[in-house]
Design a protein around this motif. Structure first.
Motif, PDB file in Angstrom:
ATOM      1  N   LEU A 168     -13.566   7.005  -8.292  1.00 18.59           N
ATOM      2  CA  LEU A 168     -13.723   6.614  -6.895  1.00 18.59           C
ATOM      3  C   LEU A 168     -13.322   7.751  -5.970  1.00 18.59           C
ATOM      4  O   LEU A 168     -12.387   8.505  -6.259  1.00 18.59           O
ATOM      5  CB  LEU A 168     -12.854   5.387  -6.599  1.00 18.59           C
ATOM      6  N   ASP A 169     -14.025   7.855  -4.840  1.00 16.33           N
ATOM      7  CA  ASP A 169     -13.662   8.870  -3.848  1.00 16.33           C
ATOM      8  C   ASP A 169     -12.353   8.512  -3.152  1.00 16.33           C
ATOM      9  O   ASP A 169     -11.452   9.341  -3.032  1.00 16.33           O
ATOM     10  CB  ASP A 169     -14.785   9.024  -2.813  1.00 16.33           C
ATOM     11  N   VAL A 170     -12.256   7.275  -2.665  1.00 14.07           N
ATOM     12  CA  VAL A 170     -11.067   6.839  -1.928  1.00 14.07           C
ATOM     13  C   VAL A 170     -10.759   5.388  -2.301  1.00 14.07           C
ATOM     14  O   VAL A 170     -11.679   4.559  -2.390  1.00 14.07           O
ATOM     15  CB  VAL A 170     -11.260   6.917  -0.398  1.00 14.07           C
ATOM     16  N   LEU A 171      -9.506   5.092  -2.500  1.00 17.70           N
ATOM     17  CA  LEU A 171      -9.056   3.718  -2.712  1.00 17.70           C
ATOM     18  C   LEU A 171      -8.332   3.236  -1.471  1.00 17.70           C
ATOM     19  O   LEU A 171      -7.451   3.921  -0.946  1.00 17.70           O
ATOM     20  CB  LEU A 171      -8.101   3.646  -3.905  1.00 17.70           C
ATOM     21  N   PHE A 172      -8.693   2.055  -1.002  1.00 12.52           N
ATOM     22  CA  PHE A 172      -7.987   1.391   0.099  1.00 12.52           C
ATOM     23  C   PHE A 172      -7.165   0.268  -0.528  1.00 12.52           C
ATOM     24  O   PHE A 172      -7.710  -0.720  -1.020  1.00 12.52           O
ATOM     25  CB  PHE A 172      -8.975   0.899   1.146  1.00 12.52           C
ATOM     26  N   LEU A 173      -5.867   0.468  -0.508  1.00  9.65           N
ATOM     27  CA  LEU A 173      -4.959  -0.351  -1.294  1.00  9.65           C
ATOM     28  C   LEU A 173      -4.063  -1.206  -0.415  1.00  9.65           C
ATOM     29  O   LEU A 173      -3.380  -0.698   0.481  1.00  9.65           O
ATOM     30  CB  LEU A 173      -4.088   0.573  -2.159  1.00  9.65           C
ATOM     31  N   GLY A 174      -4.054  -2.509  -0.659  1.00  8.51           N
ATOM     32  CA  GLY A 174      -3.114  -3.402  -0.006  1.00  8.51           C
ATOM     33  C   GLY A 174      -1.824  -3.464  -0.808  1.00  8.51           C
ATOM     34  O   GLY A 174      -1.749  -3.008  -1.947  1.00  8.51           O
ATOM     35  N   THR A 175      -0.790  -4.038  -0.225  1.00 11.94           N
ATOM     36  CA  THR A 175       0.491  -4.132  -0.922  1.00 11.94           C
ATOM     37  C   THR A 175       1.292  -5.315  -0.411  1.00 11.94           C
ATOM     38  O   THR A 175       1.152  -5.725   0.745  1.00 11.94           O
ATOM     39  CB  THR A 175       1.303  -2.828  -0.750  1.00 11.94           C
ATOM     40  N   HIS A 176       2.132  -5.847  -1.272  1.00  8.26           N
ATOM     41  CA  HIS A 176       3.006  -6.959  -0.882  1.00  8.26           C
ATOM     42  C   HIS A 176       4.229  -6.442  -0.134  1.00  8.26           C
ATOM     43  O   HIS A 176       4.710  -7.082   0.805  1.00  8.26           O
ATOM     44  CB  HIS A 176       3.450  -7.718  -2.133  1.00  8.26           C
TER      45      HIS A 176
END
Length: 283
Positions: A168-176
């Motif tokens: 993947l070029d970019v990961l958009f990651l959420g977090t708790h």
């Protein structure tokens, strides 16, 4: 006023404000400092409040507390929208991006419907639904397999095996949670593992985390702050937290609020910690 009546009033104020001070409770209830402190000890012993210096707060969630997707989707809505709009400016046409599970990433996905030529890899059922409902021919949505978590993310060995074969070029990651020592954390071990696999498959990692995530530590660590390329947060994050984050992540972007500006104090953060407000054109 009976002790139980006082304590009910204390709980009502804590629920309304998140935290209250002993001095304020004494004035509001017309009783002594000693009486309030006895009430607070009783409430703490029952697990209903947590005592801090000078007052009480709501009790912290346990490290395994995992609210469902729809419960979380009603929280910090303005902050999530601000983060989503700012993070969307980091997405280029004709790229392959990853989007993890979470309500902030779900809000972010809705900002990408007009970006041409995207390939989106996600383990989030709600995120996949956003793109599939639009049904555009120039966008490709790849949904990993696996078992579903309360946050509507697919996890487990099948998810990890799928991600290990992708780039993947970019990961958009959420977090708790976001903590200076624990880094990014998650209450679900399998979801933390899936997030780690998405990170490993990505050239860059952009974390989307509103101000309520700061200081929260869940069961499993996902990523160290030093491994975060960009962290996008909202203007509700206080100056001290911005200072810490700016010193630990590569780039910190504070999304402007609905009025188009950040609250007082941001200028100091920019000068002292290289905090970025607005967008980063390097994604």
């Amino acid at each position: 006023m009976l002790a139980r009546q006082r304590q009910d009033e204390i709980l009502a104020q804590v629920a309304a404000h998140g935290a209250v001070k002993v001095a304020g409770l004494c004035a509001a209830l017309g009783v002594s400092d000693m009486t309030i402190r006895r009430d607070l000890k009783d409430l703490e012993d029952r697990g209903l409040v947590e005592r801090v210096h000078g007052g009480v707060t709501l009790p912290r969630a346990t490290s395994k507390d995992e609210p469902g997707f729809y419960a979380k989707s009603t929280r910090a809505l303005d902050a999530k929208r601000a983060i989503a709009k700012t993070a969307a400016t980091l997405v280029r046409p004709d790229t392959c991006i990853g989007i993890s599970g979470g309500t902030t990433t779900h809000t972010f996905a809705s900002e990408l419907l007009d970006v041409p030529g995207l390939t989106v890899v996600t383990n989030s059922l709600p995120v996949a639904d956003i793109f599939n409902d639009r049904g555009r021919d120039d966008q490709t949505i790849l949904l990993t397999g696996g078992q579903r978590t309360p946050s509507m993310a697919l996890v487990g060995p099948l998810t990890v095996v799928t991600l290990e074969r992708l780039h993947l070029d970019v990961l958009f990651l959420g977090t708790h949670g976001v903590h200076v020592n624990a880094g990014l954390t998650c209450p679900n071990l399998l979801e933390a593992q899936a997030n780690q696999a998405m990170v490993a498959a990505s050239r860059r990692v952009v974390v989307l985390a509103d101000h309520t995530k700061w200081g929260v530590t869940a069961l499993a660590s996902t990523l160290r702050l030093s491994d975060v390329d960009v962290l996008v947060t909202d203007s509700g994050l206080d100056d001290s937290a911005r200072e810490i984050l700016a010193d630990n992540v590569h780039d910190l972007i504070v999304a402007p609020d609905a009025a188009g500006s950040a609250p007082d104090g941001l200028e100091h953060s920019v000068a002292s910690s290289a905090v970025k407000e607005g967008t980063d054109d390097r994604a």
